[in-house]
Design an enzyme around this catalytic site. Structure first.
Site, short mmCIF file in Angstrom:
data_model
loop_
_atom_site.label_atom_id
_atom_site.label_comp_id
_atom_site.label_asym_id
_atom_site.label_seq_id
_atom_site.Cartn_x
_atom_site.Cartn_y
_atom_site.Cartn_z
N TYR A 1 16.86 -18.41 -29.73
CA TYR A 1 15.96 -18.26 -28.58
C TYR A 1 14.61 -17.71 -29.01
CZ TYR A 1 14.08 -16.45 -24.18
OH TYR A 1 13.26 -16.17 -23.12
N ALA A 2 14.61 -16.62 -29.80
CA ALA A 2 13.36 -16.02 -30.24
C ALA A 2 12.56 -16.99 -31.09
CB ALA A 2 13.64 -14.73 -31.01
N ASN B 1 7.98 -24.99 -18.21
CA ASN B 1 8.77 -23.78 -17.97
C ASN B 1 10.25 -23.96 -18.29
OD1 ASN B 1 9.43 -21.12 -16.45
ND2 ASN B 1 10.58 -22.67 -15.32
N VAL C 1 13.76 -33.15 -19.99
CA VAL C 1 12.48 -33.05 -20.69
C VAL C 1 12.64 -33.03 -22.21
CG1 VAL C 1 11.26 -31.94 -18.80
CG2 VAL C 1 12.51 -30.53 -20.45
#
Length: 326
Positions: A216-217, A151, A125
């Site tokens: 990540y954050a 997701n 994706v």
């Protein structure tokens, strides 16, 4: 002027100061009026929220075509399995060919052909060409996608300077940029029908901060901003009927999938994958815009933004959520 005629003065023109003062008063009155209306509407909204929480109205997902990315394992797989129990038809997508096929097989339970209710596609994706091809293939076979669940994501922890350039780029591409490609591929058909639902898996990390998960954050902040702004963009159209839901789970227990991305030490309990999947599906059925798992965290995280920084740091230290790389 001729003798005998009287000079009559016309109405005096307002000076710039008088006009400015008048405009200021009118603006103040408008602001006060809008504020009062806003307060009344906010009170109504709170009462309405309490009512629908006690007496929820849920839409049916039966026979809805729902596409789930990251369906090869973990939360994506669990959502797919639970959605199948709701009677939905699943389009499972993952870069892991074996994992996504296994998910579809679990749903179909040996059913094939027209009796199968789940299909599977191997797609990266983060690659727009592959996403566009996926959209063409899915819409040709299934006709439409009613609910798009973005997701797919990469979870990892390390101090920022210990991340490689490639690791950072890969996380941003999968966790954030892929949402742009997926939305741009499937949103046009939804807008044409004026119907659809876009869901994104974000994180509680988008409401707070933590050491050792900087990339990540950052991606989760981005996803949250993307969804909020895209909803606002479509809300400009008063007849818009496309819904948006952003899911913000706390740290998940990864034991069921035997993959340990990080070590979390927290005074708050770690939540299970089925718990998050159930909350996400419930939010979709109720057209909720934001759902936090557990829900109380949304209030707690909001308070951290309001109080002074030293107080926020104190509360973070008190609850002592630490993430260590493994």
């Amino acid at each position: 002027m001729e003798p005998g005629q009287r000079h009559v003065k016309g109405p005096a023109s307002p000076t710039d100061e008088e006009e400015a003062s008048s405009n200021f008063i009118m603006n103040c009155l408008q602001i006060i009026t809008k504020t009062l209306v806003g307060i009344i509407y906010s009170i109504y909204s709170i009462i309405h929220l309490a009512y629908i929480t006690i007496y929820p109205v849920e839409k049916s997902l039966k026979n809805k075509v729902i596409l789930v990315t990251g369906a090869g394992r973990g939360l994506g797989r669990e959502m797919s399995l639970q959605l199948a129990k709701e009677g939905a038809m699943l389009v499972c997508v993952d870069i892991n060919a074996d994992g996504v096929k296994e998910t579809a097989d679990m749903i179909n339970g040996g059913r094939t052909g027209k009796d199968a209710v789940a299909d599977h596609y191997t797609t990266n994706v983060a690659e727009p060409n592959q996403v566009n091809e996926l959209a063409r293939t899915v819409e040709e076979k299934w006709g439409k996608v009613d609910v798009l669940i973005n997701n797919a994501g990469i979870v990892a922890s390390a101090p920022l300077m210990e991340n490689t350039d490639e690791q950072i780029k890969r996380m941003i591409d999968v966790n954030l940029v892929s949402h742009f490609w997926m939305v741009r591929a499937f949103l046009p058909a939804m807008k044409k029908r004026n119907e659809g639902h876009i869901v994104a898996t974000s994180s509680v990390a988008a409401f707070t901060c933590a050491a050792n998960i900087v990339p990540y954050a950052a991606t989760k902040y981005g996803v949250t901003g993307l969804m909020a702004s895209l909803r606002e963009e479509l809300r400009v159209n008063p007849s818009n009927n496309i819904k948006f839901t952003t899911v913000h789970p706390f740290f998940l227990d990864s034991a069921p999938i035997n993959v340990k991305h990080w070590e979390v030490k927290s005074a708050l309990p770690i939540i299970s994958i089925p718990q998050v999947a159930s909350a996400a599906i419930r939010a979709i059925k109720r057209d909720e815009v934001i759902v936090t798992v557990p829900e109380i965290l949304r209030l707690l995280m909001t308070m951290l933004w309001i109080i002074p920084q030293k107080s926020a740091d104190f509360w973070r230290d008190t609850f002592n959520t630490k993430i260590n790389n493994v």
